[in-house]
Design an enzyme around this catalytic site. Sequence first.
Site, PDB file in Angstrom:
ATOM      1  N   LYS A 115       0.812  -1.217   0.000  1.00  0.00           N
ATOM      2  CA  LYS A 115       0.000   0.000   0.000  1.00  0.00           C
ATOM      3  C   LYS A 115       0.851   1.276   0.000  1.00  0.00           C
ATOM      4  CE  LYS A 115      -4.050  -1.988   2.409  1.00  0.00           C
ATOM      5  NZ  LYS A 115      -4.295  -3.025   1.474  1.00  0.00           N
ATOM      6  N   GLU A 199      -3.486   6.465   8.502  1.00  0.00           N
ATOM      7  CA  GLU A 199      -4.396   7.181   7.617  1.00  0.00           C
ATOM      8  C   GLU A 199      -5.473   7.828   8.463  1.00  0.00           C
ATOM      9  OE1 GLU A 199      -6.375   4.684   4.718  1.00  0.00           O
ATOM     10  OE2 GLU A 199      -4.675   4.793   3.365  1.00  0.00           O
ATOM     11  N   ARG A 291      -5.646  -8.076 -10.046  1.00  0.00           N
ATOM     12  CA  ARG A 291      -6.160  -9.408 -10.395  1.00  0.00           C
ATOM     13  C   ARG A 291      -7.637  -9.306 -10.701  1.00  0.00           C
ATOM     14  NH1 ARG A 291      -9.204 -10.036  -5.634  1.00  0.00           N
ATOM     15  NH2 ARG A 291      -8.215  -9.031  -3.860  1.00  0.00           N
TER      16      ARG A 291
HETATM   17  P1  ADP Z   1     -11.955  -8.793  -3.379  1.00  0.00           P
HETATM   18  O1  ADP Z   1     -11.497  -7.390  -3.303  1.00  0.00           O
HETATM   19  O2  ADP Z   1     -11.693  -9.463  -4.677  1.00  0.00           O
HETATM   20  O3  ADP Z   1     -13.317  -8.939  -2.909  1.00  0.00           O
HETATM   21  P2  ADP Z   1     -11.093 -10.020  -0.947  1.00  0.00           P
HETATM   22  O4  ADP Z   1     -10.424  -9.040  -0.058  1.00  0.00           O
HETATM   23  O5  ADP Z   1     -12.436 -10.471  -0.581  1.00  0.00           O
HETATM   24  O6  ADP Z   1     -10.979  -9.470  -2.405  1.00  0.00           O
HETATM   25  O7  ADP Z   1     -10.154 -11.249  -1.138  1.00  0.00           O
HETATM   26  C1  ADP Z   1     -10.286 -12.140  -2.215  1.00  0.00           C
HETATM   27  C2  ADP Z   1      -9.617 -13.413  -1.880  1.00  0.00           C
HETATM   28  O8  ADP Z   1      -8.240 -13.212  -1.689  1.00  0.00           O
HETATM   29  C3  ADP Z   1     -10.131 -14.041  -0.625  1.00  0.00           C
HETATM   30  O9  ADP Z   1     -10.126 -15.412  -0.838  1.00  0.00           O
HETATM   31  C4  ADP Z   1      -9.139 -13.588   0.419  1.00  0.00           C
HETATM   32  O10 ADP Z   1      -9.083 -14.516   1.462  1.00  0.00           O
HETATM   33  C5  ADP Z   1      -7.866 -13.572  -0.383  1.00  0.00           C
HETATM   34  N1  ADP Z   1      -6.904 -12.543   0.040  1.00  0.00           N
HETATM   35  C6  ADP Z   1      -6.938 -11.217  -0.233  1.00  0.00           C
HETATM   36  N2  ADP Z   1      -5.850 -10.600   0.245  1.00  0.00           N
HETATM   37  C7  ADP Z   1      -5.106 -11.540   0.834  1.00  0.00           C
HETATM   38  C8  ADP Z   1      -3.839 -11.528   1.512  1.00  0.00           C
HETATM   39  N3  ADP Z   1      -3.115 -10.449   1.677  1.00  0.00           N
HETATM   40  N4  ADP Z   1      -3.396 -12.685   1.991  1.00  0.00           N
HETATM   41  C9  ADP Z   1      -4.096 -13.817   1.827  1.00  0.00           C
HETATM   42  N5  ADP Z   1      -5.267 -13.892   1.186  1.00  0.00           N
HETATM   43  C10 ADP Z   1      -5.775 -12.786   0.701  1.00  0.00           C
HETATM   44  P1  ADP Z   2      -7.533  -4.546   2.080  1.00  0.00           P
HETATM   45  O1  ADP Z   2      -6.213  -4.661   1.403  1.00  0.00           O
HETATM   46  O2  ADP Z   2      -7.602  -5.327   3.327  1.00  0.00           O
HETATM   47  O3  ADP Z   2      -8.657  -4.778   1.125  1.00  0.00           O
HETATM   48  P2  ADP Z   2      -8.273  -1.711   2.011  1.00  0.00           P
HETATM   49  O4  ADP Z   2      -7.330  -0.576   2.120  1.00  0.00           O
HETATM   50  O5  ADP Z   2      -8.825  -1.979   0.660  1.00  0.00           O
HETATM   51  O6  ADP Z   2      -7.578  -3.013   2.571  1.00  0.00           O
HETATM   52  O7  ADP Z   2      -9.450  -1.477   3.038  1.00  0.00           O
HETATM   53  C1  ADP Z   2     -10.450  -2.429   3.274  1.00  0.00           C
HETATM   54  C2  ADP Z   2     -11.665  -1.759   3.918  1.00  0.00           C
HETATM   55  O8  ADP Z   2     -11.313  -1.124   5.150  1.00  0.00           O
HETATM   56  C3  ADP Z   2     -12.289  -0.663   3.091  1.00  0.00           C
HETATM   57  O9  ADP Z   2     -13.204  -1.141   2.151  1.00  0.00           O
HETATM   58  C4  ADP Z   2     -12.965   0.186   4.169  1.00  0.00           C
HETATM   59  O10 ADP Z   2     -14.181  -0.391   4.568  1.00  0.00           O
HETATM   60  C5  ADP Z   2     -11.996   0.096   5.317  1.00  0.00           C
HETATM   61  N1  ADP Z   2     -11.034   1.238   5.286  1.00  0.00           N
HETATM   62  C6  ADP Z   2      -9.800   1.230   4.752  1.00  0.00           C
HETATM   63  N2  ADP Z   2      -9.186   2.423   4.905  1.00  0.00           N
HETATM   64  C7  ADP Z   2     -10.061   3.220   5.553  1.00  0.00           C
HETATM   65  C8  ADP Z   2     -10.025   4.583   6.028  1.00  0.00           C
HETATM   66  N3  ADP Z   2      -8.953   5.355   5.868  1.00  0.00           N
HETATM   67  N4  ADP Z   2     -11.121   5.068   6.655  1.00  0.00           N
HETATM   68  C9  ADP Z   2     -12.202   4.289   6.849  1.00  0.00           C
HETATM   69  N5  ADP Z   2     -12.297   3.018   6.444  1.00  0.00           N
HETATM   70  C10 ADP Z   2     -11.245   2.470   5.804  1.00  0.00           C
END
Ligand code: ADP
Ligand code: ADP
Length: 491
Positions: A115, A199, A291
């Site tokens: 990130k 953040e 992806r």
């Molecule tokens: P999407 O944004 O496609 O909905 P998710 O956050 O739900 O993604 O994750 C999609 C799949 O990838 C899930 O099976 C989740 O467990 C896996 N996944 C996502 N990020 C990671 C990570 N950093 N390490 C392991 N598995 C991950």
């Molecule tokens: P991941 O890699 O686990 O998907 P993201 O950065 O995409 O991480 O964040 C996943 C979720 O966490 C977001 O969809 C939101 O609901 C919450 N989130 C992330 N960053 C923030 C923020 N700065 N403020 C509020 N909610 C957040």
Amino acid sequence: MEKILIANRGEIALRIMRTAQKMGIKTVAVYSDADREAPHVRFADEAVHIGNSPSTESYLNMDKIVEAALKTKAQGIHPGYGFLSENAVFAQLVADNGITFVGPKPHAIRVMGDKLAAKEAVKGYNIPMVPGIEESITEISVAQKISKQIGFPILIKASAGGGGKGMRVVQQLSELPDQMERAISEAEAAFGNGAVFIEKYIESPRHIEIQVLADTHGNIFHLFERECSIQRRHQKVVEEAPSAVLTPKIRDAMGKAAIKVAKACDYVGAGTVEFLLDSDKNFYFLEMNTRLQVEHPVTELITGIDLVEQQIKIARNEKLAFSQQDLSIKGHALEVRVYAEDPLDNFLPSMGNLETYKRPKGKGIRLDDGFEEGMTIPMYYDPMLAKLITYGQDRDEAIQLMIQAISEYKIKGISTTLPFGKFVCEHKAFTSGEFDTHFVKKYYTPELLHQQYAQEREIAAMVGLKLFLEHKDILKVPDRENSNWPLKRTK
Ligand code: ADP
Ligand code: ADP
Ligand code: MG
């Protein structure tokens, strides 16, 4: 590319194979011990056993997967989502073996997988970012100073985080030292990388993401947005397209920003740029997923474009056969993720056998699944069983179809999140479109679901009683002598 290997399992492996088959491409499945009988193995033209059940010994075993591709002479590897899909080392290994990785170049995966590196990469592109710092911190004193500058509440995030893991909200200064320490050790344990950053915690955000497609000829287009604000533990559970709140102007601005993010990392293939939208409709870049996304079907339904087909064509160096102007939104699509989890018990995993498994069918219903009646859900992998997707002329129609489809989807033997999906679809905050990422926390309790059940049972009992009272005169109890049933033995 005449043959591809799918380095995944479950619904996504099947979904990719279906498109490959449609394109006349042969498919190779890989499988672990637990998946010997799995539908993706039976569907594929060929299948290669790659190891024991734990994913570290099978679906995460890069060498075994590449070896399987070489042995079967597959020219391409599609990683699906999860597992090795965002692993730059794997993408490189695939390329080094002369096989085409259906996805972006390792460089783009590496940059966007972190990130902080992602924030750094998009810096010069004038993309709105969540206020915060751009480097990892370890010193509590630095964290204190920065938190005071951006103002509480703040969010501590793991740079290598994913899947909603590695995030901590901090409400006030006094909680900061303790939370920092925990965040760092959690990040180390979960991702092998303790880098965390801070953040601003956006109080009432919506999660809105943009689908992009980029070919190897320099064309990058966006395929509009997906609304993914219905989450539990920061993980999406219900998604839709388009979003109920985006105006054409914001959509256009977000689309353009997403394209710039893709350009910033020389992106190739299908990718998703995630944003938060605050209550004043300002949007901020969150991260890019390099992806195919779990929720990609809703975009396919509203655009009429098969994203896996586009991924494969791009991997074959074909030019995108359309332009941004050719793309438009038609209708509305909704997706409910069906997890083997008990919504009445804190969404705890529910393992067991699918004693009954009846799929809903009909116009406007798409079911992406990877299980069949009688199968046991393996405990080794992600508990998502299926994705139930509906498509209607408008949002109301898609929601009504979803409620109907959920009631026709019969699963017995394990608990699933289907009743929770119904709860969401029937909730006023959802139907009105006025919700944020706190929907589940704000509105959902297991008691409410219990009440819903109790009400349904009561109605069923009353219908039964009414029928009985209306027809009791004509109900005949057969004479004992004419009965086919033997008398119950009492001794
Ligand atoms: P999407 O944004 O496609 O909905 P998710 O956050 O739900 O993604 O994750 C999609 C799949 O990838 C899930 O099976 C989740 O467990 C896996 N996944 C996502 N990020 C990671 C990570 N950093 N390490 C392991 N598995 C991950
Ligand atoms: P991941 O890699 O686990 O998907 P993201 O950065 O995409 O991480 O964040 C996943 C979720 O966490 C977001 O969809 C939101 O609901 C919450 N989130 C992330 N960053 C923030 C923020 N700065 N403020 C509020 N909610 C957040
Ligand atoms: Mg994310």
